[in-house]
Design a protein around this motif. Structure first.
Motif, PDB file in Angstrom:
ATOM      1  N   ALA A 300      50.388  49.975  22.319  1.00  0.00           N
ATOM      2  CA  ALA A 300      51.135  49.265  23.149  1.00  0.00           C
ATOM      3  C   ALA A 300      50.394  48.443  24.106  1.00  0.00           C
ATOM      4  CB  ALA A 300      51.928  50.231  24.156  1.00  0.00           C
ATOM      5  N   VAL A 301      50.478  47.213  24.505  1.00  0.00           N
ATOM      6  CA  VAL A 301      49.800  46.243  25.294  1.00  0.00           C
ATOM      7  C   VAL A 301      50.802  46.066  26.614  1.00  0.00           C
ATOM      8  CG1 VAL A 301      48.495  44.075  25.462  1.00  0.00           C
ATOM      9  CG2 VAL A 301      48.452  45.389  23.410  1.00  0.00           C
ATOM     10  N   SER A 302      49.922  46.077  27.746  1.00  0.00           N
ATOM     11  CA  SER A 302      50.612  46.005  28.964  1.00  0.00           C
ATOM     12  C   SER A 302      49.878  45.018  30.054  1.00  0.00           C
ATOM     13  CB  SER A 302      50.901  47.022  29.768  1.00  0.00           C
ATOM     14  OG  SER A 302      51.709  48.085  29.048  1.00  0.00           O
ATOM     15  N   LEU A 303      50.547  43.977  30.529  1.00  0.00           N
ATOM     16  CA  LEU A 303      49.703  43.267  31.523  1.00  0.00           C
ATOM     17  C   LEU A 303      50.274  43.681  32.976  1.00  0.00           C
ATOM     18  CD1 LEU A 303      50.509  39.543  30.211  1.00  0.00           C
ATOM     19  CD2 LEU A 303      48.439  41.028  29.703  1.00  0.00           C
ATOM     20  N   THR A 304      49.206  43.996  33.808  1.00  0.00           N
ATOM     21  CA  THR A 304      49.239  44.622  35.190  1.00  0.00           C
ATOM     22  C   THR A 304      48.600  43.701  36.151  1.00  0.00           C
ATOM     23  OG1 THR A 304      47.351  45.877  34.995  1.00  0.00           O
ATOM     24  CG2 THR A 304      49.535  46.870  34.321  1.00  0.00           C
ATOM     25  N   GLY A 305      49.241  43.672  37.189  1.00  0.00           N
ATOM     26  CA  GLY A 305      48.496  42.882  38.384  1.00  0.00           C
ATOM     27  C   GLY A 305      49.140  43.240  39.634  1.00  0.00           C
ATOM     28  N   SER A 306      48.152  43.270  40.705  1.00  0.00           N
ATOM     29  CA  SER A 306      48.485  43.632  42.021  1.00  0.00           C
ATOM     30  C   SER A 306      47.774  42.857  42.720  1.00  0.00           C
ATOM     31  CB  SER A 306      47.985  45.115  42.033  1.00  0.00           C
ATOM     32  OG  SER A 306      46.845  45.106  42.190  1.00  0.00           O
ATOM     33  N   VAL A 307      48.590  42.566  44.058  1.00  0.00           N
ATOM     34  CA  VAL A 307      48.018  41.548  45.257  1.00  0.00           C
ATOM     35  C   VAL A 307      48.303  42.258  46.473  1.00  0.00           C
ATOM     36  CG1 VAL A 307      48.037  39.570  46.419  1.00  0.00           C
ATOM     37  CG2 VAL A 307      48.332  39.575  43.845  1.00  0.00           C
ATOM     38  N   GLY A 308      47.300  42.764  47.281  1.00  0.00           N
ATOM     39  CA  GLY A 308      47.400  43.291  48.567  1.00  0.00           C
ATOM     40  C   GLY A 308      46.731  42.766  49.672  1.00  0.00           C
ATOM     41  N   THR A 309      47.172  43.122  51.176  1.00  0.00           N
ATOM     42  CA  THR A 309      46.311  42.478  52.081  1.00  0.00           C
ATOM     43  C   THR A 309      46.463  43.646  53.032  1.00  0.00           C
ATOM     44  OG1 THR A 309      46.333  40.717  53.632  1.00  0.00           O
ATOM     45  CG2 THR A 309      48.490  41.329  52.605  1.00  0.00           C
ATOM     46  N   SER A 310      45.446  43.801  53.967  1.00  0.00           N
ATOM     47  CA  SER A 310      45.383  44.710  54.997  1.00  0.00           C
ATOM     48  C   SER A 310      44.719  44.174  56.212  1.00  0.00           C
ATOM     49  CB  SER A 310      44.775  45.989  54.600  1.00  0.00           C
ATOM     50  OG  SER A 310      43.618  45.794  54.037  1.00  0.00           O
ATOM     51  N   ALA A 311      45.298  44.477  57.544  1.00  0.00           N
ATOM     52  CA  ALA A 311      44.324  44.011  58.600  1.00  0.00           C
ATOM     53  C   ALA A 311      44.792  44.875  59.729  1.00  0.00           C
ATOM     54  CB  ALA A 311      44.849  42.242  58.758  1.00  0.00           C
ATOM     55  N   LEU A 312      43.991  44.623  60.815  1.00  0.00           N
ATOM     56  CA  LEU A 312      44.058  45.425  61.981  1.00  0.00           C
ATOM     57  C   LEU A 312      45.165  44.787  62.832  1.00  0.00           C
ATOM     58  CD1 LEU A 312      40.687  46.321  63.046  1.00  0.00           C
ATOM     59  CD2 LEU A 312      42.423  47.796  61.994  1.00  0.00           C
ATOM     60  N   ARG A 313      45.363  43.280  62.550  1.00  0.00           N
ATOM     61  CA  ARG A 313      46.483  42.327  63.244  1.00  0.00           C
ATOM     62  C   ARG A 313      47.427  41.873  62.270  1.00  0.00           C
ATOM     63  NH1 ARG A 313      43.373  38.727  67.055  1.00  0.00           N
ATOM     64  NH2 ARG A 313      42.415  38.259  65.209  1.00  0.00           N
ATOM     65  N   ALA A 314      48.776  41.909  62.380  1.00  0.00           N
ATOM     66  CA  ALA A 314      49.651  41.184  61.661  1.00  0.00           C
ATOM     67  C   ALA A 314      49.110  39.901  61.124  1.00  0.00           C
ATOM     68  CB  ALA A 314      50.853  41.349  62.199  1.00  0.00           C
ATOM     69  N   GLY A 315      48.779  39.162  62.083  1.00  0.00           N
ATOM     70  CA  GLY A 315      48.548  37.593  61.876  1.00  0.00           C
ATOM     71  C   GLY A 315      47.233  37.387  60.957  1.00  0.00           C
ATOM     72  N   ASP A 316      46.494  38.669  60.726  1.00  0.00           N
ATOM     73  CA  ASP A 316      45.306  38.228  59.900  1.00  0.00           C
ATOM     74  C   ASP A 316      45.795  38.417  58.474  1.00  0.00           C
ATOM     75  OD1 ASP A 316      43.971  37.618  61.797  1.00  0.00           O
ATOM     76  OD2 ASP A 316      43.158  39.687  62.366  1.00  0.00           O
ATOM     77  N   LEU A 317      46.932  39.049  58.171  1.00  0.00           N
ATOM     78  CA  LEU A 317      47.416  39.398  56.828  1.00  0.00           C
ATOM     79  C   LEU A 317      47.038  38.185  55.963  1.00  0.00           C
ATOM     80  CD1 LEU A 317      50.389  41.810  57.573  1.00  0.00           C
ATOM     81  CD2 LEU A 317      48.168  42.486  56.557  1.00  0.00           C
ATOM     82  N   ALA A 318      47.464  37.039  56.253  1.00  0.00           N
ATOM     83  CA  ALA A 318      47.291  35.829  55.268  1.00  0.00           C
ATOM     84  C   ALA A 318      46.113  35.394  55.120  1.00  0.00           C
ATOM     85  CB  ALA A 318      48.351  34.919  55.887  1.00  0.00           C
ATOM     86  N   LYS A 319      45.076  35.995  55.709  1.00  0.00           N
ATOM     87  CA  LYS A 319      43.727  35.382  55.589  1.00  0.00           C
ATOM     88  C   LYS A 319      43.008  35.719  54.387  1.00  0.00           C
ATOM     89  CE  LYS A 319      42.241  35.070  60.573  1.00  0.00           C
ATOM     90  NZ  LYS A 319      41.504  35.901  61.466  1.00  0.00           N
ATOM     91  N   TYR A 320      42.382  34.979  53.742  1.00  0.00           N
ATOM     92  CA  TYR A 320      41.916  35.119  52.435  1.00  0.00           C
ATOM     93  C   TYR A 320      40.828  36.365  52.549  1.00  0.00           C
ATOM     94  CZ  TYR A 320      39.471  34.410  47.913  1.00  0.00           C
ATOM     95  OH  TYR A 320      38.723  34.756  46.833  1.00  0.00           O
ATOM     96  N   SER A 321      40.295  36.410  53.396  1.00  0.00           N
ATOM     97  CA  SER A 321      39.340  37.680  53.655  1.00  0.00           C
ATOM     98  C   SER A 321      40.055  39.188  53.768  1.00  0.00           C
ATOM     99  CB  SER A 321      38.551  37.659  54.898  1.00  0.00           C
ATOM    100  OG  SER A 321      39.194  37.574  55.987  1.00  0.00           O
ATOM    101  N   SER A 322      41.414  39.028  53.834  1.00  0.00           N
ATOM    102  CA  SER A 322      42.073  40.444  54.011  1.00  0.00           C
ATOM    103  C   SER A 322      42.769  40.720  52.726  1.00  0.00           C
ATOM    104  CB  SER A 322      43.174  40.057  55.190  1.00  0.00           C
ATOM    105  OG  SER A 322      42.613  39.945  56.270  1.00  0.00           O
ATOM    106  N   VAL A 323      42.794  39.599  51.906  1.00  0.00           N
ATOM    107  CA  VAL A 323      43.672  39.665  50.730  1.00  0.00           C
ATOM    108  C   VAL A 323      42.695  40.448  49.355  1.00  0.00           C
ATOM    109  CG1 VAL A 323      44.803  38.610  48.360  1.00  0.00           C
ATOM    110  CG2 VAL A 323      45.005  37.714  51.090  1.00  0.00           C
ATOM    111  N   SER A 324      43.345  41.290  48.722  1.00  0.00           N
ATOM    112  CA  SER A 324      42.703  41.884  47.460  1.00  0.00           C
ATOM    113  C   SER A 324      43.586  41.809  46.261  1.00  0.00           C
ATOM    114  CB  SER A 324      42.219  43.347  47.721  1.00  0.00           C
ATOM    115  OG  SER A 324      43.403  44.180  47.724  1.00  0.00           O
TER     116      SER A 324
END
Length: 476
Positions: A300-324
């Motif tokens: 069985a072959v599956s494709l998995t992916g996830s995108v996450g972001t975390s920050a101390l301030r809500a306004g920083d969630l969209a910054k590239y440095s906060s994204v994994s």
């Protein structure tokens, strides 16, 4: 290319069975499809037509079969979702505080708020058609459920017609018994007059009284049987037992069909009989399940992916440095399961064989039903003809013997015997007519005749309200 790959056997259509070329009781030619639809109109009874229409709308068994179809359709939708990726999202806002930690480490223990958001997705590629086989099985299950609904309608319509005809027969037998007992009471009065005048004897008077009472004693038995048939009709219409009593209060003749049923060829039963069609769809479903079980033995072959972001301030969630993020395929290969998956395939194959045996048995039973109905209908019609002739002659004999008895030219035994024979012949004639009509109904059922109009299955029996968020009531 991957979408067209599949494992397991492909269903090749209904299996070929040895079938007779024609019915042994009646060689027949092929008729156009649909000629058996609404066959009960041939009985030409408006009240019966109304009862059947109401039964189709309100019968509990039909309502249950509709719910089964809705369940099967939802199962198809549920299974089909396996072909598409699944995506889920999450978000959180948490207040945190770290401990002081070890003495050699300086840790900021001030409280802080952490904002997090993520999307996760997964998609299992149907490389070997396991999901497609499961969808195929679900579709065949839906088709089988639809045929089961049609079979419920065939059975219901036949039962309503049969109980209705039987009830009319009991009404006719009650009327006959009452007419005959009235005539026999007249004979009793005549015998009593002769006895009072000295030209009769006590034995003849006792026999005349006994015969009238014996005929009258049949009425309560027939009344009880009539009530049982009316009660059953009420239940079939989804009503209380006395739900159609008012409609059946007025007597009516036993329905008599004037048009023969198109019997077609034995091979037509594969298309016309819903129970045969349902069994064939179950066989197709069982075949598809073999492929689903076989596909489970392959990687069985599956494709998995996830995108996450975390920050101390809500306004920083969209910054590239906060994204994994992470993405990539994964492969699951069955290495050793002690034969578990292979056993699952063998189970599915055995279940397929069981479905075939059920299909074969259902076809043979269908043949038997038609042959029996054809023979019974033919013989009951012959019997009814002979009984009609017998009743006609007994009626003349009763008239003559009574006339001769009044003038003193015949004995009372002749009158007694003639009246008894006449009543028996006329009662048997009514029963024979009822049997012939019920054979006609049985033949229509055996041939798969039934409801042809569309049936609404979209409306559930219970319609829930206030299903959104609300304050829960006390459990009762």
């Amino acid at each position: 290319m991957l979408a067209g790959c599949a494992v397991g056997p492909d269903y090749a259509g209904p299996p070929k069975l040895d079938m007779p070329a024609h019915w042994s009781a009646r060689p027949a030619s092929r008729r156009q499809a649909g000629t058996l639809d609404r066959w009960w109109l041939r009985l030409r009874d408006p009240l019966l037509n109304r009862l059947i229409e109401q039964a189709v709308d309100a019968n509990p068994s039909v309502a249950k079969a509709k719910a089964v179809v809705r369940e099967a359709r939802a199962t198809v939708q549920q299974t089909s979702a396996g072909l598409f990726p699944s995506v889920s999202g999450s978000a959180s806002v948490t207040d945190n505080k770290s401990s002081a930690g070890s003495a050699s480490t300086v840790v900021d223990t001030s409280p802080y708020t952490l904002h997090q958001a993520s999307f996760d997705s997964s998609w299992e590629l149907d490389l070997f058609g396991g999901t497609q086989r499961s969808i195929e099985a679900a579709l065949r299950g839906e088709q089988s459920a639809e045929e089961d609904l049609r079979d419920s309608l065939v059975t219901l319509i036949g039962d309503v017609a049969a109980y209705y005809v039987e009830a009319r027969g009991y009404q006719a037998r009650i009327a006959l018994a009452q007419r005959t007992s009235t005539s026999q009471r007249d004979t009793e009065k005549l015998t009593r007059s002769k006895y009072d005048a000295g030209s009769g004897n006590a034995v003849d008077l006792a026999k005349a009284t006994a015969q009238a009472a014996s005929t009258e004693a049949n009425v309560p038995t027939y009344q009880a049987a009539l009530a049982a048939d009316i009660h059953r009709l009420g239940i079939l219409l989804g009503r209380p037992p006395d739900g159609v009593a008012a409609l059946m209060a007025k007597s009516a003749p036993v329905p008599a069909p004037r048009m023969p049923l198109p019997t077609g060829l034995p091979a037509d039963l594969l298309m016309n009989r819903p129970d045969v069609a349902s069994a064939e769809r179950k066989l197709a479903q069982a075949t598809a399940k073999i492929g689903a079980a076989e596909a489970d033995r392959y990687p069985a072959v599956s494709l998995t992916g996830s995108v996450g972001t975390s920050a101390l301030r809500a306004g920083d969630l969209a910054k590239y440095s906060s994204v994994s993020w992470s993405v990539g395929p994964s492969v699951t290969v069955p290495v050793f399961d002690a034969g578990k998956r292979l056993a699952t395939v063998r189970i599915a194959e055995a279940q397929r064989d069981q479905a075939f045996a059920t299909f074969h048995s259902t076809v043979l039973t269908a043949f038997e039903d038609v042959e029996n109905a054809l023979v019974s209908l033919s013989q009951d019609r012959i019997r009814a003809t002979k009984l009609a002739e017998a009743a006609k002659n007994y009626r003349e004999a009763a008239r003559l013997s009574r006339s001769l008895f009044e003038t003193g030219s015949a004995s009372f035994i002749d009158v007694l015997d003639a009246e008894r024979s006449l009543y028996s012949a006329e009662d048997s004639l009514i029963q024979s007519k009822v049997s012939a009509v019920k054979d006609y109904i049985s033949l229509a059922k055996a041939l798969g005749g039934g409801w042809s109009d569309p049936v609404d299955i979209s409306t559930p029996i219970i319609v829930d309200t206030n299903t959104g968020p609300h304050v829960r009531e006390t459990v009762k």
